[in-house]
Write a protein that holds these residues in place. Structure first.
Motif, mmCIF file in Angstrom:
data_model
loop_
_atom_site.group_PDB
_atom_site.id
_atom_site.type_symbol
_atom_site.label_atom_id
_atom_site.label_comp_id
_atom_site.label_asym_id
_atom_site.label_seq_id
_atom_site.Cartn_x
_atom_site.Cartn_y
_atom_site.Cartn_z
ATOM 1 N N ASN A 135 0.846 -1.191 0.000
ATOM 2 C CA ASN A 135 0.000 0.000 0.000
ATOM 3 C C ASN A 135 0.884 1.245 0.000
ATOM 4 O O ASN A 135 1.451 1.613 1.027
ATOM 5 C CB ASN A 135 -0.918 0.005 1.232
ATOM 6 N N PRO A 136 1.008 1.920 -1.155
ATOM 7 C CA PRO A 136 1.878 3.094 -1.234
ATOM 8 C C PRO A 136 1.168 4.403 -0.885
ATOM 9 O O PRO A 136 1.719 5.479 -1.147
ATOM 10 C CB PRO A 136 2.298 3.085 -2.703
ATOM 11 N N TYR A 137 -0.013 4.316 -0.301
ATOM 12 C CA TYR A 137 -0.834 5.515 -0.043
ATOM 13 C C TYR A 137 -0.034 6.611 0.655
ATOM 14 O O TYR A 137 -0.062 7.776 0.250
ATOM 15 C CB TYR A 137 -2.045 5.103 0.795
ATOM 16 N N TRP A 138 0.712 6.264 1.704
ATOM 17 C CA TRP A 138 1.445 7.278 2.467
ATOM 18 C C TRP A 138 2.802 7.598 1.845
ATOM 19 O O TRP A 138 3.459 8.553 2.245
ATOM 20 C CB TRP A 138 1.627 6.827 3.915
ATOM 21 N N MET A 139 3.228 6.822 0.862
ATOM 22 C CA MET A 139 4.490 7.094 0.186
ATOM 23 C C MET A 139 4.328 8.108 -0.941
ATOM 24 O O MET A 139 5.302 8.683 -1.420
ATOM 25 C CB MET A 139 5.065 5.793 -0.394
ATOM 26 N N LEU A 140 3.075 8.304 -1.391
ATOM 27 C CA LEU A 140 2.807 9.197 -2.507
ATOM 28 C C LEU A 140 2.252 10.524 -2.013
ATOM 29 O O LEU A 140 1.337 10.557 -1.186
ATOM 30 C CB LEU A 140 1.801 8.560 -3.465
ATOM 31 N N HIS A 141 2.803 11.600 -2.537
ATOM 32 C CA HIS A 141 2.258 12.909 -2.214
ATOM 33 C C HIS A 141 0.862 13.019 -2.817
ATOM 34 O O HIS A 141 0.606 12.524 -3.905
ATOM 35 C CB HIS A 141 3.170 14.005 -2.760
ATOM 36 N N HIS A 142 -0.024 13.664 -2.137
ATOM 37 C CA HIS A 142 -1.470 13.689 -2.387
ATOM 38 C C HIS A 142 -2.026 12.318 -2.745
ATOM 39 O O HIS A 142 -3.042 12.180 -3.416
ATOM 40 C CB HIS A 142 -1.911 14.791 -3.347
ATOM 41 N N HIS A 143 -1.331 11.251 -2.306
ATOM 42 C CA HIS A 143 -1.844 9.882 -2.227
ATOM 43 C C HIS A 143 -2.176 9.234 -3.568
ATOM 44 O O HIS A 143 -2.831 8.195 -3.607
ATOM 45 C CB HIS A 143 -3.073 9.826 -1.322
ATOM 46 N N GLY A 144 -1.735 9.806 -4.664
ATOM 47 C CA GLY A 144 -2.003 9.224 -5.965
ATOM 48 C C GLY A 144 -1.922 10.284 -7.042
ATOM 49 O O GLY A 144 -1.509 11.418 -6.786
ATOM 50 N N PRO A 145 -2.318 9.974 -8.262
ATOM 51 C CA PRO A 145 -2.290 10.977 -9.322
ATOM 52 C C PRO A 145 -3.336 12.059 -9.085
ATOM 53 O O PRO A 145 -4.434 11.796 -8.598
ATOM 54 C CB PRO A 145 -2.603 10.173 -10.589
ATOM 55 N N ALA A 146 -2.987 13.295 -9.442
ATOM 56 C CA ALA A 146 -3.912 14.426 -9.380
ATOM 57 C C ALA A 146 -3.943 15.079 -10.757
ATOM 58 O O ALA A 146 -2.922 15.119 -11.452
ATOM 59 C CB ALA A 146 -3.486 15.430 -8.310
ATOM 60 N N PHE A 147 -5.088 15.612 -11.149
ATOM 61 C CA PHE A 147 -5.213 16.185 -12.489
ATOM 62 C C PHE A 147 -6.314 17.245 -12.486
ATOM 63 O O PHE A 147 -7.221 17.229 -11.649
ATOM 64 C CB PHE A 147 -5.492 15.099 -13.525
ATOM 65 N N GLU A 148 -6.224 18.173 -13.430
ATOM 66 C CA GLU A 148 -7.137 19.308 -13.425
ATOM 67 C C GLU A 148 -7.276 19.924 -14.812
ATOM 68 O O GLU A 148 -6.455 19.702 -15.705
ATOM 69 C CB GLU A 148 -6.616 20.392 -12.480
ATOM 70 N N ASN A 149 -8.343 20.719 -14.956
ATOM 71 C CA ASN A 149 -8.437 21.712 -16.015
ATOM 72 C C ASN A 149 -8.721 23.058 -15.349
ATOM 73 O O ASN A 149 -8.557 23.193 -14.136
ATOM 74 C CB ASN A 149 -9.503 21.330 -17.060
ATOM 75 N N GLU A 150 -9.140 24.042 -16.103
ATOM 76 C CA GLU A 150 -9.331 25.360 -15.519
ATOM 77 C C GLU A 150 -10.535 25.438 -14.574
ATOM 78 O O GLU A 150 -10.647 26.369 -13.786
ATOM 79 C CB GLU A 150 -9.461 26.419 -16.612
ATOM 80 N N LEU A 151 -11.421 24.442 -14.618
ATOM 81 C CA LEU A 151 -12.641 24.487 -13.819
ATOM 82 C C LEU A 151 -12.549 23.678 -12.529
ATOM 83 O O LEU A 151 -13.048 24.115 -11.489
ATOM 84 C CB LEU A 151 -13.830 23.963 -14.646
ATOM 85 N N VAL A 152 -11.972 22.498 -12.600
ATOM 86 C CA VAL A 152 -12.028 21.533 -11.497
ATOM 87 C C VAL A 152 -10.717 20.766 -11.394
ATOM 88 O O VAL A 152 -9.900 20.772 -12.324
ATOM 89 C CB VAL A 152 -13.188 20.528 -11.704
ATOM 90 N N ALA A 153 -10.547 20.075 -10.267
ATOM 91 C CA ALA A 153 -9.387 19.204 -10.082
ATOM 92 C C ALA A 153 -9.809 17.959 -9.314
ATOM 93 O O ALA A 153 -10.740 18.006 -8.493
ATOM 94 C CB ALA A 153 -8.266 19.943 -9.344
ATOM 95 N N TYR A 154 -9.094 16.870 -9.565
ATOM 96 C CA TYR A 154 -9.399 15.584 -8.972
ATOM 97 C C TYR A 154 -8.109 14.888 -8.540
ATOM 98 O O TYR A 154 -7.023 15.231 -9.000
ATOM 99 C CB TYR A 154 -10.098 14.668 -9.979
ATOM 100 N N ARG A 155 -8.248 13.873 -7.697
ATOM 101 C CA ARG A 155 -7.158 12.943 -7.431
ATOM 102 C C ARG A 155 -7.758 11.552 -7.223
ATOM 103 O O ARG A 155 -8.958 11.413 -6.945
ATOM 104 C CB ARG A 155 -6.353 13.361 -6.198
ATOM 105 N N ILE A 156 -6.901 10.517 -7.333
ATOM 106 C CA ILE A 156 -7.332 9.135 -7.140
ATOM 107 C C ILE A 156 -6.421 8.496 -6.115
ATOM 108 O O ILE A 156 -5.200 8.507 -6.264
ATOM 109 C CB ILE A 156 -7.291 8.347 -8.460
ATOM 110 N N TYR A 157 -6.990 7.939 -5.070
ATOM 111 C CA TYR A 157 -6.207 7.314 -4.012
ATOM 112 C C TYR A 157 -5.564 6.023 -4.507
ATOM 113 O O TYR A 157 -6.236 5.165 -5.085
ATOM 114 C CB TYR A 157 -7.085 6.991 -2.806
ATOM 115 N N PHE A 158 -4.275 5.885 -4.219
ATOM 116 C CA PHE A 158 -3.540 4.682 -4.605
ATOM 117 C C PHE A 158 -3.556 3.697 -3.428
ATOM 118 O O PHE A 158 -2.573 3.512 -2.718
ATOM 119 C CB PHE A 158 -2.101 5.039 -4.975
ATOM 120 N N ASP A 159 -4.707 3.070 -3.229
ATOM 121 C CA ASP A 159 -4.824 1.991 -2.260
ATOM 122 C C ASP A 159 -6.030 1.149 -2.634
ATOM 123 O O ASP A 159 -6.563 1.284 -3.748
ATOM 124 C CB ASP A 159 -4.901 2.519 -0.815
#
Length: 408
Positions: A135-159
């Motif tokens: 489980n690399p959740y705590w090894m990854l900054h913001h816990h996984g990939p993060a992505f955005e456009n000009e309106l919104v942003a998301y991330r996905i937990y790596f666990d």
């Protein structure tokens, strides 16, 4: 002579096509993706130029399967109601993809313990694969990939949860490169956004889970788990989640063999919604899955009983012990599942607004969306949000019509 022949062959190999895009709806369309499958073009495309009325517009080439060949070309357009537009596309067998101003951003990084600041991390990666039990959740900054456009942003937990989480903005613009999902006090004072949703063990926003006949099941038992950023723009981000050898429980009395799920989360510039495209390694008719949206505290619910569901509510975006420096956040969430995939819409519980879903094939598709009440450009009441969801569904169910004609 040989050199001349090679040059001549390269020039002859390029193609020019005319792409016609029609809006079938009696409503204008904004930021409509036009996606061309390059395998049908009969050539190895290395670069492309898209023009409209003689003016070059931004486009994007993507290699989505990692074989070194471009699979898709995409660009965006606005259309009037019942409108039609034409584009000229030059497909070139040489060169590099053209560069345009970035309207999206994506990153994934390891936590650098030598850097104490939460918005100055520097160990960027594109992909990570872990074995079962890791489980690399705590090894990854913001816990996984993060992505955005000009309106919104998301991330996905790596666990084992793989939860889709949200970051709301006050103003339009790209922020994650600066805030890295954790704005400091100075950035908050300057109007940067922040995490606006506490997800815990819920679905968050449209996370895919298993279903054992009684309740959703997280993806704990997989041979290998991979999260990867396939595309960083300039017009869309594509994040891939692969659960290899997923021993997904089912409601059946017998248990089918493990299945592998490859999920793409696709976010286009100018749109607040994400396309969720799941491809299994075999037909998945014997399996049942679950998804839905978190039941935000005291939220108001909307459902059309045909796969469109949303809520509008207010809650703390973090756990109680981490609430210092945060405020209660009001958000709107939405999910739209094609009715053919809906097995049942379950009543809301304290955690989720859930669905049981399935597919008779090896593919599963749905869409998710969200908005923050903080936005100076978005929606600010349940009524407004639910009207947007209704319009959104109509758009998803009547996509623009694309035709292609080879010019030379």
């Amino acid at each position: 002579m040989l050199w001349l022949a090679m040059v001549s062959g390269a020039l002859m190999a390029q193609k020019t096509i005319e792409v016609s895009v029609t809006n079938p709806a009696k409503a204008e369309r904004k930021a409509q993706p036009v996606v061309l499958q390059l395998a049908a073009m009969g050539m190895d495309v290395r670069s492309a130029i898209v023009t409209q009325d003689g003016q070059e517009i931004a486009s994007q080439l993507d290699d989505l399967d990692g074989d070194g060949r471009m699979d898709e070309l995409c660009f965006l357009t606005d259309l009037e109601k019942k409108g039609k537009q034409s584009f000229r596309v030059e497909l070139l067998p040489t060169g590099e993809p053209r560069q345009y101003e970035a309207r999206v951003y994506a990153d994934m990084m390891l936590t650098n313990k030598k850097i104490k600041s939460s918005n100055k991390q520097d160990l960027y990666i594109s992909s990570l694969t872990v074995d079962n039990g890791t489980n690399p959740y705590w090894m990854l900054h913001h816990h996984g990939p993060a992505f955005e456009n000009e309106l919104v942003a998301y991330r996905i937990y790596f666990d084992h949860r793989q939860t889709v989480d949200t970051y709301g903005k006050y103003h339009k613009g790209l922020e994650l490169r600066q805030t890295q999902f954790y704005p400091d006090n100075e950035q908050k004072a300057a109007g940067f956004g922040d995490d606006v949703l506490w997800v815990g063990n819920t679905f968050g926003l449209g996370t895919l889970r298993g279903w054992n006949g009684q309740e959703p099941q997280m993806l704990q038992d997989v041979d290998h788990r991979t999260l990867r950023i396939l595309s960083r723009g300039p017009l869309r981000t594509v994040v891939e989640v692969v659960d290899e050898g997923w021993k997904s429980p089912t409601p059946n009395t017998w248990h089918p063999a493990p299945i592998t799920a490859r999920t793409l989360y696709i976010l286009y510039a100018g749109r607040r919604d994400i396309q969720v495209d799941v491809r299994f390694n075999k037909p998945a008719a014997d399996y049942r899955f679950a998804t839905g949206i978190i039941n935000v505290k005291d939220s108001e619910e909307f459902s059309d009983r045909q796969g469109l569901r949303g809520c509008w509510g207010t809650d703390w975006p973090v756990s109680a012990k981490d609430s210092v420096g945060h405020k209660r956040e009001t958000v709107g969430l939405g999910i739209c599942i094609p009715v053919k995939h809906v097995v049942s819409e379950l009543p809301a519980n304290k955690d989720n607004y859930p669905y049981v879903i399935s597919t008779p094939t090896d593919e599963l598709h749905y869409a998710i969306t969200f908005g923050s009440d903080n936005e100076d450009f978005g929606y600010h009441s349940a009524k407004e949000w639910f009207e947007y969801l209704k319009t959104w569904r109509k758009e998803l169910e009547a996509p623009v019509e694309v035709s292609v004609r080879e010019v030379r």
